[in-house]
Design a protein around this motif. Structure first.
Motif, PDB file in Angstrom:
ATOM      1  N   VAL B 104      39.088 -16.201  60.129  1.00  0.00           N
ATOM      2  CA  VAL B 104      37.709 -15.074  59.870  1.00  0.00           C
ATOM      3  C   VAL B 104      36.332 -15.113  59.025  1.00  0.00           C
ATOM      4  N   LYS B 105      37.667 -16.187  58.424  1.00  0.00           N
ATOM      5  CA  LYS B 105      36.305 -17.052  57.482  1.00  0.00           C
ATOM      6  C   LYS B 105      35.709 -18.365  57.367  1.00  0.00           C
ATOM      7  N   ASN B 106      36.950 -18.863  58.181  1.00  0.00           N
ATOM      8  CA  ASN B 106      36.370 -20.207  58.531  1.00  0.00           C
ATOM      9  C   ASN B 106      37.092 -20.572  59.878  1.00  0.00           C
ATOM     10  N   PRO B 107      36.228 -20.430  61.292  1.00  0.00           N
ATOM     11  CA  PRO B 107      36.393 -20.664  62.335  1.00  0.00           C
ATOM     12  C   PRO B 107      36.826 -21.831  63.341  1.00  0.00           C
ATOM     13  N   ASP B 108      36.968 -23.200  62.037  1.00  0.00           N
ATOM     14  CA  ASP B 108      37.355 -24.404  62.405  1.00  0.00           C
ATOM     15  C   ASP B 108      38.586 -24.942  61.820  1.00  0.00           C
ATOM     16  N   THR B 109      39.273 -23.573  60.594  1.00  0.00           N
ATOM     17  CA  THR B 109      40.478 -24.564  59.562  1.00  0.00           C
ATOM     18  C   THR B 109      40.879 -24.991  59.668  1.00  0.00           C
ATOM     19  N   SER B 110      41.746 -25.804  59.576  1.00  0.00           N
ATOM     20  CA  SER B 110      43.364 -26.461  59.653  1.00  0.00           C
ATOM     21  C   SER B 110      44.488 -25.561  59.300  1.00  0.00           C
ATOM     22  N   MET B 111      43.820 -24.205  58.562  1.00  0.00           N
ATOM     23  CA  MET B 111      44.692 -23.386  58.465  1.00  0.00           C
ATOM     24  C   MET B 111      45.548 -22.628  58.855  1.00  0.00           C
ATOM     25  N   LEU B 112      46.951 -22.139  59.033  1.00  0.00           N
ATOM     26  CA  LEU B 112      47.276 -21.447  60.140  1.00  0.00           C
ATOM     27  C   LEU B 112      47.400 -20.002  60.472  1.00  0.00           C
ATOM     28  N   PRO B 113      47.361 -19.195  61.098  1.00  0.00           N
ATOM     29  CA  PRO B 113      46.970 -18.078  61.123  1.00  0.00           C
ATOM     30  C   PRO B 113      47.749 -17.413  60.907  1.00  0.00           C
ATOM     31  N   PHE B 114      49.025 -17.488  60.257  1.00  0.00           N
ATOM     32  CA  PHE B 114      49.939 -16.804  59.555  1.00  0.00           C
ATOM     33  C   PHE B 114      50.755 -15.570  60.088  1.00  0.00           C
ATOM     34  N   GLY B 115      49.913 -14.632  59.464  1.00  0.00           N
ATOM     35  CA  GLY B 115      49.963 -13.058  60.214  1.00  0.00           C
ATOM     36  C   GLY B 115      49.471 -13.092  61.815  1.00  0.00           C
ATOM     37  N   ALA B 116      48.279 -13.465  61.845  1.00  0.00           N
ATOM     38  CA  ALA B 116      48.339 -13.255  63.311  1.00  0.00           C
ATOM     39  C   ALA B 116      48.744 -14.148  64.369  1.00  0.00           C
ATOM     40  N   HIS B 117      49.291 -15.460  64.020  1.00  0.00           N
ATOM     41  CA  HIS B 117      50.259 -15.724  65.237  1.00  0.00           C
ATOM     42  C   HIS B 117      51.762 -15.467  65.131  1.00  0.00           C
ATOM     43  N   SER B 118      51.858 -13.695  63.827  1.00  0.00           N
ATOM     44  CA  SER B 118      53.218 -13.442  64.060  1.00  0.00           C
ATOM     45  C   SER B 118      54.089 -14.843  63.469  1.00  0.00           C
ATOM     46  N   ILE B 119      53.831 -16.025  62.349  1.00  0.00           N
ATOM     47  CA  ILE B 119      54.412 -16.922  61.739  1.00  0.00           C
ATOM     48  C   ILE B 119      55.435 -16.570  60.607  1.00  0.00           C
ATOM     49  N   LEU B 120      54.405 -15.349  59.318  1.00  0.00           N
ATOM     50  CA  LEU B 120      55.840 -15.408  58.750  1.00  0.00           C
ATOM     51  C   LEU B 120      55.378 -13.322  58.856  1.00  0.00           C
ATOM     52  N   THR B 121      56.079 -12.945  58.953  1.00  0.00           N
ATOM     53  CA  THR B 121      56.487 -11.414  58.386  1.00  0.00           C
ATOM     54  C   THR B 121      55.339 -10.632  57.756  1.00  0.00           C
ATOM     55  N   PRO B 122      54.836  -9.392  58.285  1.00  0.00           N
ATOM     56  CA  PRO B 122      54.169  -9.166  56.748  1.00  0.00           C
ATOM     57  C   PRO B 122      54.975  -8.432  55.428  1.00  0.00           C
ATOM     58  N   ALA B 123      56.402  -8.719  55.527  1.00  0.00           N
ATOM     59  CA  ALA B 123      57.438  -8.569  54.377  1.00  0.00           C
ATOM     60  C   ALA B 123      57.447  -9.731  53.792  1.00  0.00           C
ATOM     61  N   GLN B 124      57.357 -11.102  54.483  1.00  0.00           N
ATOM     62  CA  GLN B 124      57.462 -12.429  53.878  1.00  0.00           C
ATOM     63  C   GLN B 124      55.801 -12.564  53.189  1.00  0.00           C
ATOM     64  N   LEU B 125      54.701 -11.867  54.051  1.00  0.00           N
ATOM     65  CA  LEU B 125      53.647 -12.069  53.085  1.00  0.00           C
ATOM     66  C   LEU B 125      53.346 -11.533  51.572  1.00  0.00           C
ATOM     67  N   GLU B 126      54.011 -10.417  52.005  1.00  0.00           N
ATOM     68  CA  GLU B 126      53.227 -10.026  50.467  1.00  0.00           C
ATOM     69  C   GLU B 126      54.451 -10.417  49.411  1.00  0.00           C
ATOM     70  N   ASP B 127      55.313 -11.299  50.233  1.00  0.00           N
ATOM     71  CA  ASP B 127      56.080 -12.572  49.032  1.00  0.00           C
ATOM     72  C   ASP B 127      55.585 -13.578  48.540  1.00  0.00           C
ATOM     73  N   LEU B 128      54.873 -13.511  49.902  1.00  0.00           N
ATOM     74  CA  LEU B 128      53.929 -15.059  49.781  1.00  0.00           C
ATOM     75  C   LEU B 128      52.612 -15.247  48.439  1.00  0.00           C
ATOM     76  N   VAL B 129      52.036 -14.211  48.596  1.00  0.00           N
ATOM     77  CA  VAL B 129      50.886 -13.599  48.211  1.00  0.00           C
ATOM     78  C   VAL B 129      51.796 -13.269  46.007  1.00  0.00           C
ATOM     79  N   GLU B 130      52.976 -13.000  45.895  1.00  0.00           N
ATOM     80  CA  GLU B 130      53.052 -12.314  44.561  1.00  0.00           C
ATOM     81  C   GLU B 130      53.705 -13.509  44.324  1.00  0.00           C
ATOM     82  N   PHE B 131      53.859 -14.982  45.061  1.00  0.00           N
ATOM     83  CA  PHE B 131      54.594 -15.832  44.078  1.00  0.00           C
ATOM     84  C   PHE B 131      52.911 -16.715  44.156  1.00  0.00           C
TER      85      PHE B 131
END
Lengths: 288, 135
Positions: B104-131
């Motif tokens: 969304v911020k950088n279409p040319d990024t190398s970073m994975l779309p962790f949520g949009a491509h369901s690589i991580l679940t919403p709960a996992q995203l929350e934990d990750l942010v917490e970390f």
């Protein structure tokens, strides 16, 4: 499923990627030719790694991985692929049941023929790769074709690569064959197309991030990539083909892998190899 | 883990049974994974701890592939080191959004779309942010 739909969507919306291609002069939108593509491709890397001599790009990651290089050079002194070359020579020389050999039946210029591939086959109207040509030869002579990724194919490919060492990479995209340019363009599109759940294109790692570290591994530059194949990969514990590596890369980004020597990978090989025109063939070689 | 579980046990139960419990725990630690024995006693990883596991595990976040992270081994050099995250992303929702779909911020990024491509679940995203907020 995600792979395909996302991939297609990406094709339309990734404007920045297209912008990147334009910068590289690699987009057909600016009616680039394979020649100008190759020039831009080369320039991208020589600008990025100004200290690396151009002819060094045949060495994969070791082109730029200085500390890994010493280790690799030591390995190349007693190459782990040597027995495969010997086996391959025996395959090349062994007569078929009909008494003919690869040389007498199909490849009169052999065994130094690897540098002629991939080539545009004017009769079949498709990109012909050496493994496919070898299997066509076997079938035409009543022999069983080889599997494309593992097994004996690697022996004969190791031998044929060895025999063509030092020859120049020179992929020709004949101008009088519109199909050839179309196949090349397909390969190019494949190369820059993001795919898989992880959303990487070949270029994401091997152009955009070449030379940077993925955990402790340095990402190899795309320039010169096909030169060293087949490669003895420590991870595989054996020699493997270029299309086996394509398969592995696609799986790593959680994308659908295509059939070895099917149209997608053949066209990809056509494009990728053409980008290295002018460098030397240096297979087989050893990799991590 | 065992150590934490022990101290927890100590505060919950009386002195006499502590020895027995500690012995049981010790045995449990021998035969089961520490997580299993701790979980069995109701000792749970914190969200940030789970987040760290996600960040370091190859099949999950694998953040270490590209980022240096304190406490992690052989972080990559493809992306910026993950430090001062609270300072860089005071708005928690923005940090989450960046991981959810960095395109969304950088279409040319190398970073994975962790949520949009369901690589991580919403709960996992929350934990990750917490970390990440501990970094």
């Amino acid at each position: 499923m995600i792979n395909e739909t996302k991939g297609k969507k990406m094709n339309h919306i990734s404007t920045k990627t297209i912008a990147g291609l334009l910068l590289l002069g690699l987009s057909s939108l600016v009616s680039a030719s394979p020649e100008s593509d190759a020039k831009a491709f080369k320039k991208y890397f020589t600008d990025r790694f100004p200290d690396v001599p151009y002819n060094d790009y045949i060495n994969g990651a070791y082109t730029i991985d200085k500390s890994g290089r010493e280790n690799w050079e030591a390995i190349e002194e007693f190459p782990p692929y040597e027995p495969f070359i010997d086996e391959g020579r025996a395959m090349w020389e062994k007569p078929f049941k009909n008494g003919k050999t690869f040389k007498t039946a199909c490849f009169p210029d052999g065994p130094a023929i690897k540098h002629k591939y991939p080539m545009w086959d004017k009769e079949k109207k498709m990109v012909m790769t050496l493994p496919l040509a070898l299997n066509n030869c076997l079938k035409a002579n009543g022999e069983k074709p080889m599997k494309y990724k593992k097994g004996p194919i690697n022996n004969i490919m190791a031998y044929l690569a060895y025999e063509a060492r030092g020859k120049k990479i020179n992929v020709v995209i004949p101008k009088d064959e519109p199909g050839a340019l179309a196949a090349y363009e397909e390969g190019k599109k494949f190369y820059f197309q993001r795919r898989g759940q992880l959303n990487f294109s070949c270029a994401s790692c091997h152009m955009q991030n070449a030379g940077l570290k993925l955990r402790s591994e340095i990402l190899s530059p795309a320039l010169g990539h096909p030169s060293g194949f087949p490669v003895y990969r420590s991870k595989w514990g054996t020699v493997g083909t270029l299309h086996r590596r394509f398969t592995g890369c696609n799986k790593q980004v959680r994308a659908k892998a295509f059939k070895a020597h099917g149209p997608e990978y053949r066209n990809l090989e056509y494009f990728l190899t053409a980008m290295s025109n002018g460098l030397e063939w240096n297979g087989p070689s050893a990799r991590k | 883990m065992i150590h934490q579980a022990k101290s927890l046990a100590k505060s919950v139960v009386g002195k006499k049974s502590t020895i027995l419990l500690a012995a049981t725990l010790g045995l449990g630690g021998l035969f089961f994974s520490t997580t299993a024995s701790a979980a069995g006693l109701g000792v749970q990883q914190t969200s940030a701890e789970r987040g760290q596991e996600i960040a370091f595990t190859r099949k999950l976040g694998n953040c270490l592939a590209c980022h240096h992270i304190n406490g992690g081994v052989s972080g990559g050099t493809i992306a910026p080191p993950l430090v001062g995250m609270k300072l860089r992303f005071p708005d928690r929702a923005q940090l989450r959004a960046q991981i959810y779909d960095p395109r969304v911020k950088n279409p040319d990024t190398s970073m994975l779309p962790f949520g949009a491509h369901s690589i991580l679940t919403p709960a996992q995203l929350e934990d990750l942010v917490e970390f990440l907020y501990t970094l």
